[in-house]
Design a protein around this motif. Structure first.
Motif, mmCIF file in Angstrom:
data_model
loop_
_atom_site.group_PDB
_atom_site.id
_atom_site.type_symbol
_atom_site.label_atom_id
_atom_site.label_comp_id
_atom_site.label_asym_id
_atom_site.label_seq_id
_atom_site.Cartn_x
_atom_site.Cartn_y
_atom_site.Cartn_z
ATOM 1 N N ARG A 55 -27.554 47.578 120.717
ATOM 2 C CA ARG A 55 -27.214 47.049 119.390
ATOM 3 C C ARG A 55 -25.709 47.048 119.171
ATOM 4 N N LEU A 56 -25.033 48.064 119.664
ATOM 5 C CA LEU A 56 -23.586 48.151 119.467
ATOM 6 C C LEU A 56 -22.883 46.964 120.120
ATOM 7 N N TYR A 57 -23.290 46.628 121.339
ATOM 8 C CA TYR A 57 -22.655 45.516 122.043
ATOM 9 C C TYR A 57 -23.086 44.176 121.455
ATOM 10 N N GLU A 58 -24.297 44.096 120.974
ATOM 11 C CA GLU A 58 -24.738 42.849 120.342
ATOM 12 C C GLU A 58 -23.860 42.503 119.144
ATOM 13 N N GLY A 59 -23.416 43.526 118.419
ATOM 14 C CA GLY A 59 -22.508 43.281 117.303
ATOM 15 C C GLY A 59 -21.182 42.717 117.764
ATOM 16 N N GLY A 68 -18.324 43.886 128.278
ATOM 17 C CA GLY A 68 -19.578 44.461 128.747
ATOM 18 C C GLY A 68 -19.786 45.855 128.203
ATOM 19 N N MET A 69 -21.016 46.307 128.315
ATOM 20 C CA MET A 69 -21.366 47.650 127.864
ATOM 21 C C MET A 69 -21.811 48.479 129.061
ATOM 22 N N VAL A 99 -13.652 45.899 124.612
ATOM 23 C CA VAL A 99 -13.338 46.337 123.255
ATOM 24 C C VAL A 99 -13.729 47.782 122.984
ATOM 25 N N PHE A 100 -14.788 48.301 123.631
ATOM 26 C CA PHE A 100 -15.168 49.684 123.366
ATOM 27 C C PHE A 100 -14.046 50.643 123.751
ATOM 28 N N ARG A 120 -33.267 42.260 130.624
ATOM 29 C CA ARG A 120 -33.080 42.633 129.213
ATOM 30 C C ARG A 120 -31.781 42.047 128.666
ATOM 31 N N LEU A 121 -30.700 42.105 129.454
ATOM 32 C CA LEU A 121 -29.438 41.519 129.011
ATOM 33 C C LEU A 121 -29.583 40.012 128.803
#
Length: 907
Positions: free
Chosen positions: A348-352, A332-333, A305-306, A396-397
């Motif tokens: 935080r951006l990917y968590e959203g 994924g980020m 999506v990014f 962390r992920l």
């Protein structure tokens, strides 16, 4: 695959006309005057009357300066903004074009920009949310800037204010932040207001799909949106046609003077894909099958999506994917943005994004990307030089409880010199980080592009399957095949590889499957191409499931144009294509989609257990096969549905159903086998020895050849001199110190010896390097791959090996030597198996020779001196398969099989 689908872009016109900002329309930017010689208003980016965005000087800018935002700081309450004044000679619509940063990646850019919005006068903010193809195809201007066709705005005569706003962060090269550069923008009067878009419902809320049931309520209306308010009444004749080209509705809508849009209620339509044509413009919508797909089913889509989905469209996009039957989204980020500095995380951006998907009932498969620059060296690219970095990152992920993590994307076809054993060590460390943090997250092996490639074989010889819960791979047809592309046998090849490496318990996940369709800039695929895509989606999915795939992911879901190739289930207007409707029909009708059998006959027919006692057969005729019909199987009548999910009739058992290239579904009630089961990898606890990871390390000067997008030919091993120094890094991911003893092995005239005693004590979560010298004897063939093996023992238990390929540096390729055992002379006479297994390079490992009959292990005898293998066979009447597998001492396996038949005794 050579096409890099891991990157992309962002933009799209969200009903802009009705909001005062119409779709771009017209031709490309040419810098000329407006229609009929009317003047163009030019506004310099640095000339904002109010702004909180910095200005910088640059001689390349049209006015010698520009507006330039690049920051990691959060925006003020009203966002980052720049307000401009424009004096309009008359009231009406103006086409807005800008020299600015594109929200998506383009060939000439290093970083993307943020998505932005526009506010005209005292109107409300409109997000500029055009699709990736629009931005990707924008003409380069200078530096990182492009000539963007933003849309159409309504201006009043005289003074107007136009405000650009930026409040959506984006993924930058090594961080997240806000980036927007604006050199200038122009406003060109529109001579004649044209039709901007045709949408089912509000495009801010839906991509144009509807399901006719009580839960979804009445169908939304069809909206015809102009570029701006029409000065006089406009009559727009329209037609609605279905997937097969049949007209299902027609008429004329009237837009009153001074209005920008008109809506129309459609008649009730059966499930399918529909095109609406008016004033030379086409819009699409889909009516979904009444039966909803199984929640969390076996189907997934690639989103990214990014790169491909504007933030303002994400909610509608996620809803549409759920409605289509996707249970998973692969996304994924980028690691560099998620961890810009060691130990400093910002996801935080990917968590959203994840929250949005989960709110719509979608599970998420995260994909690991290349490491950040701070973690890499020239020799380790694209992997971290210290595997503890990836351990900490995946931990962390995993702390956010993702549904699944895939340990990389197509590492076998990148443009680096990374090798299979290096990637295997990376996979082990990454998997351990996930396992140690969240045992419920599914660990998926890397998505391999080339089934059975030397890279994949070497990675598997390093025993990575011990660390995974699922087997990952990809499958694409020949890009040159543009008509009815043949579905590759990737799933069948991977199923055999999985068996060869003893990993039958791992479910197979085809994490990318798609089709290359040639795209013309500025145009969608033709209706004929859209039909090819829809048929391929169904055929490839069915064949993948029939070959044993547990989860099947289509590439991709959003619109995407990449180097002349178009992917995606949606048009460049973010509307559903026939392939979207085909997927919705497949997911609705197949339900649980448990493969049962392929039916005999000339037609392609595959039966599935759909759940609730339903048996569904998917059938089609291959082009040129001459097949025109098939007989309904079994004893029950069949409800017949077309490729779009529309019921076309009921046919009695033994009756005939017409066949074509478009798949059809035969739905029958009746008994379905209960033993149609899927493998379940599970999360087997890893031993202390398996938590030791060995990683071979060579200098950059001794690196393997560049993989050249997977086109490089052997030899592919590290290119060594007569004497080469190298190291083995021993990682200990246990909670206590570990004493490890290393044993090196080299073959074919190579020798390897340690520079010191190869027994080391490694602290908990530590790393110790052991140096070795590798020597090429006189008999070593130049330009030929040989195995280099490092084994280890921890407290009497074997550590998974590190197996690489090395070659004596040469400008010419030598004649390759076999790297796996040879199994020949396999015979089975119904009583005894006989075969010969040899390996001239490293020798056969007698402890790893296996024989199976019909999938069951049977005792066998292997004679090391003669290479002869014998075993007693099953004497029960019927047809039997004998399968033989043997490993050599360099951990490379080989397999062979033969069938025999035991006749039934006469009564």
């Amino acid at each position: 695959m050579a096409v890099d689908r891991r990157t992309a872009v962002k933009v799209a016109a969200v009903g802009l006309g009705a909001l005062g900002l119409g779709g771009g329309g017209g031709g490309r930017w040419d810098g000329s005057g407006g229609p009929a010689g009317r003047s163009v208003i030019t506004v310099q980016g640095e000339a904002a009357v109010r702004t909180n965005i910095p200005r910088i000087r640059d001689r390349r800018a049209s006015g010698g300066a520009l507006l330039a935002l690049r920051t990691g700081l959060r925006p003020p309450a009203r966002g980052w903004y720049a307000t401009y004044v424009a004096e309009a000679p008359g009231e009406g619509p103006y086409r807005l074009e800008a020299v600015a940063t594109s929200p998506v990646e383009q060939p000439h850019t290093e970083e993307t920009g943020s998505y932005f919005g526009i506010v005209v006068n005292d109107g409300r903010r409109v997000a500029i949310a055009r699709s990736q193809p629009y931005w990707y195809e924008s003409v380069p201007a200078w530096g990182e800037l492009s000539r963007l066709e933003v849309g159409t705005v309504e201006l009043r005569e005289g003074r107007n204010t136009i405000t650009f706003t930026v409040d959506e962060p984006c993924v930058l090269a090594a961080s997240t932040g806000y980036r927007f550069l604006l050199d200038r923008f122009t406003l060109t009067p529109v001579a004649r207001v044209g039709l901007s878009g045709i949408h089912l419902g509000d495009p801010a809320d839906t991509i144009g799909v509807h399901r006719s049931d009580a839960r979804d309520g009445p169908a939304p209306e069809l909206r015809f949106v102009l570029e701006g308010r029409t000065p006089r009444t406009r009559r727009l004749p329209f037609t609605v046609t279905d997937y097969f080209g049949e007209r299902v509705a027609s008429g004329t809508v009237t837009v009153p003077a001074g209005r920008v849009a008109v809506s129309l209620a459609l008649p009730e339509l059966p499930p399918g894909h529909y095109r609406v044509t008016a004033a030379g413009l086409t819009g699409c919508f889909a009516v979904l099958p009444e039966r909803r797909p199984v929640e969390g089913g076996r189907f997934g889509v690639n989103a990214y999506v990014f790169s491909l989905v504007p933030p303002s469209r994400l909610d509608a996009f996620a809803s549409a994917m759920r409605d289509m039957g996707a249970g998973y989204v692969r996304d994924g980020m980028p690691w560099p943005a998620a961890e810009p500095h060691r130990g400093s995380y910002d996801i935080r951006l990917y968590e959203g994004v994840q929250r949005t998907f989960r709110a719509h009932g979608l599970a998420v498969l995260d994909v690991l990307t290349a490491a950040p620059e701070w973690a890499m060296t020239e020799a380790s690219l694209p992997l971290p030089a210290d595997l503890r970095d990836v351990y900490r990152y995946t931990a962390r992920l995993a702390a956010d409880s993702p549904d699944a993590i895939q340990l990389s994307n197509e590492p076998d076809v990148d443009r680096t010199s990374s090798t299979g054993e290096q990637h295997a060590a990376f996979v082990k460390a990454a998997a351990l980080g996930i396992r140690d943090t969240n045992g419920s997250t599914t660990v998926v092996l890397p998505g391999i592009a080339d089934a059975g490639s030397p890279f994949q074989m070497l990675m598997l010889e390093n025993e990575v399957t011990r660390y995974a819960d699922a087997w990952g791979f990809h499958g694409y047809p020949d890009p040159a095949d543009q008509d009815e592309p043949e579905v590759p046998g990737s799933a069948a090849v991977q199923r055999e590889l999985r068996r060869l490496h003893g990993a039958e318990a791992l479910p197979m996940w085809m994490t990318e499957c798609g089709v290359f369709l040639a795209a013309r800039p500025g145009s969608d695929l033709t209706p004929a191409q859209q039909a090819v895509q829809a048929r391929y989606l169904v055929r490839s999915t069915v064949l993948s499931l029939a070959a044993g795939t547990e989860r099947h992911f289509w590439f991709g879901a959003p619109p995407i144009h990449d180097e002349g190739v178009y992917f995606g289930l949606l048009s460049r207007e973010f509307q559903p294509w026939p392939a979207y409707s085909a997927h919705a029909a497949l997911a609705s009708l197949l339900g649980e989609a448990r493969f049962v059998e392929r039916l005999p006959g000339r037609a392609r027919a595959y039966a599935f257990a759909a759940g609730t006692g339903r048996r569904v057969t998917v059938a089609w005729a291959d082009p040129g096969s001459g097949v025109t019909e098939m007989v309904v199987p079994g004893r029950a009548p069949a409800e017949v549905y077309d490729i779009m999910g529309r019921r076309s009739g009921r046919v009695a058992a033994g009756g005939r159903v017409r066949m074509s290239a478009d798949p059809v579904y035969l739905v029958q009630d009746g008994a379905v086998p209960d033993d149609v089961a899927s493998p379940d990898g599970g999360a087997r606890p890893l031993s202390a020895a398996e938590r030791i990871v060995l990683a071979q390390r060579f200098d950059a000067a001794d690196s393997a050849p560049n993989k050249a997008d997977g086109d490089a030919r052997p030899p592919l091993g590290h290119r060594l001199r007569t004497r080469t120094r190298m190291s083995v890094d021993v990682y200990n991911f246990n909670d206590a110190p570990a004493t490890v003893t290393l044993t090196p092995r080299a073959f074919g005239g190579w020798t390897v010896r340690p520079d010191r005693r190869p027994q080391v004590t490694v602290p908990r979560m530590g790393r110790v390097s052991v140096d070795f010298t590798v020597v090429a004897g006189k008999q070593v063939r130049r330009g030929v791959d040989h195995p280099l093996v490092f084994e280890a023992v921890l407290d009497g238990h074997g550590v998974p090996p590190s197996v690489s390929r090395i070659q004596r540096r040469s400008r010419r390729r030598g004649r390759p030597v076999p790297l796996a055992p040879s199994i020949t002379g396999v015979t089975a006479d119904g009583e005894r198996l006989a075969a010969r297994i040899t390996d001239a390079l490293s020798g056969v490992d007698p402890a790893r020779v296996d024989v199976e009959v019909d999938g069951r292990r049977v005792p066998a005898r292997y004679d090391v001196a003669t290479g002869r293998l014998t075993a007693h066979l099953d004497r029960r009447p019927g047809r039997h398969e004998v399968w033989v597998r043997a490993y050599n001492r360099a951990h490379a396996p080989a397999q062979a099989s033969v069938t025999y038949e035991v006749p039934r005794r006469p009564r």
